[in-house]
Design a protein around this motif. Structure first.
Motif, mmCIF file in Angstrom:
data_model
loop_
_atom_site.group_PDB
_atom_site.id
_atom_site.type_symbol
_atom_site.label_atom_id
_atom_site.label_comp_id
_atom_site.label_asym_id
_atom_site.label_seq_id
_atom_site.Cartn_x
_atom_site.Cartn_y
_atom_site.Cartn_z
ATOM 1 N N THR A 1 -13.868 11.003 -1.496
ATOM 2 C CA THR A 1 -14.250 9.721 -2.071
ATOM 3 C C THR A 1 -14.136 9.832 -3.585
ATOM 4 O O THR A 1 -14.602 10.805 -4.171
ATOM 5 C CB THR A 1 -15.690 9.369 -1.657
ATOM 6 O OG1 THR A 1 -15.751 9.343 -0.229
ATOM 7 C CG2 THR A 1 -16.102 8.003 -2.196
ATOM 8 N N PRO A 2 -13.510 8.847 -4.234
ATOM 9 C CA PRO A 2 -13.261 8.981 -5.670
ATOM 10 C C PRO A 2 -14.521 8.897 -6.514
ATOM 11 O O PRO A 2 -15.493 8.249 -6.150
ATOM 12 C CB PRO A 2 -12.326 7.814 -5.976
ATOM 13 C CG PRO A 2 -12.694 6.792 -4.970
ATOM 14 C CD PRO A 2 -13.023 7.561 -3.717
ATOM 15 N N ASP B 1 -5.282 2.380 4.008
ATOM 16 C CA ASP B 1 -4.740 3.154 2.889
ATOM 17 C C ASP B 1 -5.861 3.926 2.188
ATOM 18 O O ASP B 1 -5.710 5.097 1.856
ATOM 19 C CB ASP B 1 -4.030 2.239 1.896
ATOM 20 C CG ASP B 1 -2.820 1.571 2.506
ATOM 21 O OD1 ASP B 1 -1.764 2.217 2.546
ATOM 22 O OD2 ASP B 1 -2.934 0.422 2.954
ATOM 23 N N TRP B 2 -6.985 3.238 1.963
ATOM 24 C CA TRP B 2 -8.124 3.855 1.297
ATOM 25 C C TRP B 2 -8.630 5.051 2.114
ATOM 26 O O TRP B 2 -8.880 6.123 1.566
ATOM 27 C CB TRP B 2 -9.235 2.818 1.116
ATOM 28 C CG TRP B 2 -10.382 3.275 0.288
ATOM 29 C CD1 TRP B 2 -11.607 3.673 0.736
ATOM 30 C CD2 TRP B 2 -10.430 3.381 -1.132
ATOM 31 N NE1 TRP B 2 -12.417 4.008 -0.323
ATOM 32 C CE2 TRP B 2 -11.713 3.839 -1.482
ATOM 33 C CE3 TRP B 2 -9.510 3.123 -2.148
ATOM 34 C CZ2 TRP B 2 -12.109 4.041 -2.799
ATOM 35 C CZ3 TRP B 2 -9.902 3.335 -3.455
ATOM 36 C CH2 TRP B 2 -11.181 3.786 -3.770
ATOM 37 N N ALA B 3 -8.747 4.873 3.429
ATOM 38 C CA ALA B 3 -9.224 5.960 4.294
ATOM 39 C C ALA B 3 -8.266 7.147 4.260
ATOM 40 O O ALA B 3 -8.707 8.310 4.245
ATOM 41 C CB ALA B 3 -9.405 5.451 5.728
ATOM 42 N N GLU B 4 -6.962 6.890 4.235
ATOM 43 C CA GLU B 4 -5.989 7.988 4.197
ATOM 44 C C GLU B 4 -6.124 8.794 2.902
ATOM 45 O O GLU B 4 -6.137 10.025 2.930
ATOM 46 C CB GLU B 4 -4.566 7.442 4.321
ATOM 47 C CG GLU B 4 -3.508 8.524 4.327
ATOM 48 C CD GLU B 4 -2.096 8.005 4.519
ATOM 49 O OE1 GLU B 4 -1.157 8.700 4.080
ATOM 50 O OE2 GLU B 4 -1.908 6.912 5.117
ATOM 51 N N VAL B 5 -6.242 8.093 1.790
ATOM 52 C CA VAL B 5 -6.353 8.784 0.505
ATOM 53 C C VAL B 5 -7.687 9.511 0.401
ATOM 54 O O VAL B 5 -7.733 10.681 0.003
ATOM 55 C CB VAL B 5 -6.142 7.807 -0.676
ATOM 56 C CG1 VAL B 5 -6.407 8.495 -1.997
ATOM 57 C CG2 VAL B 5 -4.720 7.253 -0.643
ATOM 58 N N CYS B 6 -8.777 8.849 0.774
ATOM 59 C CA CYS B 6 -10.090 9.500 0.705
ATOM 60 C C CYS B 6 -10.177 10.675 1.671
ATOM 61 O O CYS B 6 -10.841 11.668 1.377
ATOM 62 C CB CYS B 6 -11.203 8.494 0.982
ATOM 63 S SG CYS B 6 -11.436 7.293 -0.345
ATOM 64 N N GLY C 1 0.805 -1.217 0.000
ATOM 65 C CA GLY C 1 0.000 0.000 0.000
ATOM 66 C C GLY C 1 0.839 1.268 0.000
ATOM 67 O O GLY C 1 1.897 1.334 -0.629
ATOM 68 N N LEU C 2 0.377 2.271 0.728
ATOM 69 C CA LEU C 2 1.044 3.577 0.777
ATOM 70 C C LEU C 2 2.441 3.518 1.385
ATOM 71 O O LEU C 2 3.235 4.430 1.194
ATOM 72 C CB LEU C 2 0.192 4.579 1.569
ATOM 73 C CG LEU C 2 -1.148 4.944 0.930
ATOM 74 C CD1 LEU C 2 -2.004 5.710 1.923
ATOM 75 C CD2 LEU C 2 -0.944 5.749 -0.342
ATOM 76 N N ASN C 3 2.748 2.454 2.112
ATOM 77 C CA ASN C 3 4.068 2.313 2.728
ATOM 78 C C ASN C 3 5.073 1.610 1.818
ATOM 79 O O ASN C 3 6.238 1.496 2.173
ATOM 80 C CB ASN C 3 3.955 1.555 4.055
ATOM 81 C CG ASN C 3 3.160 2.336 5.073
ATOM 82 O OD1 ASN C 3 3.298 3.547 5.185
ATOM 83 N ND2 ASN C 3 2.294 1.658 5.791
ATOM 84 N N GLY C 4 4.623 1.138 0.682
ATOM 85 C CA GLY C 4 5.506 0.419 -0.229
ATOM 86 C C GLY C 4 6.372 1.338 -1.073
ATOM 87 O O GLY C 4 6.142 2.549 -1.164
ATOM 88 N N LYS C 5 7.356 0.750 -1.696
ATOM 89 C CA LYS C 5 8.288 1.470 -2.574
ATOM 90 C C LYS C 5 7.533 2.244 -3.659
ATOM 91 O O LYS C 5 7.872 3.376 -3.981
ATOM 92 C CB LYS C 5 9.238 0.458 -3.202
ATOM 93 C CG LYS C 5 10.155 1.008 -4.255
ATOM 94 C CD LYS C 5 10.991 -0.110 -4.868
ATOM 95 C CE LYS C 5 11.741 0.371 -6.080
ATOM 96 N NZ LYS C 5 12.441 -0.723 -6.745
#
Length: 140
Positions: A120-121, A110-115, A69-73
């Motif tokens: 909401t997309p 990850d979804w909550a952080e981005v939203c 997720g957001l923590n990946g490379k």
């Protein structure tokens, strides 16, 4: 003046090097649209498929989601996009943005952080004009 600073700057082409000052230096009302496609490797559901017999990479462990997720490379590019859009909205409030990625709503944190940052997309599908079946995008 800010426009002179903008013209003299070495433009950053690496999203990890873009600063708030870079965005602020863009002359007022000149930044109209930000389009981004942060790398999706660390969100892709393809990583959930079973390993094939001759696969040489790291093995999936049963019961553990291999996506970082957001923590990946690759996932950290999404965090950089969020930061840049935040700077843009602060200094250029009329800016619009379109961010394309895969649907990773099953990765709740990850979804909550981005939203939380982008809202909401609006789901956008490409299957009418592409072989890709992606169905996710953020529009602001």
């Amino acid at each position: 003046a800010a426009s002179d600073v903008y013209k003299r700057q070495n433009h950053n082409h690496d999203i990890f090097n873009i600063t708030e000052d870079d965005i602020k230096a863009i002359p007022k009302d000149q930044l109209k649209l930000i389009g981004a496609g942060p790398e999706c490797n660390d969100f892709s559901k393809l990583r959930l498929l079973p390993d094939w017999p001759d696969y040489d990479g790291p093995r999936n462990r049963k019961g553990k989601d291999p996506r970082k997720g957001l923590n990946g490379k690759h996932g950290k590019t999404f965090r950089a996009v969020i930061k840049i859009i935040g700077y843009a909205m602060k200094h250029h409030p009329n800016v619009k943005y379109f961010v394309e990625n895969v649907d990773f709503s099953d990765m709740s944190q990850d979804w909550a952080e981005v939203c939380g940052a982008e809202g909401t997309p609006t789901i956008v599908t490409a299957d009418g004009c592409s072989y890709a079946r992606r169905k996710c995008g953020w529009v602001g």
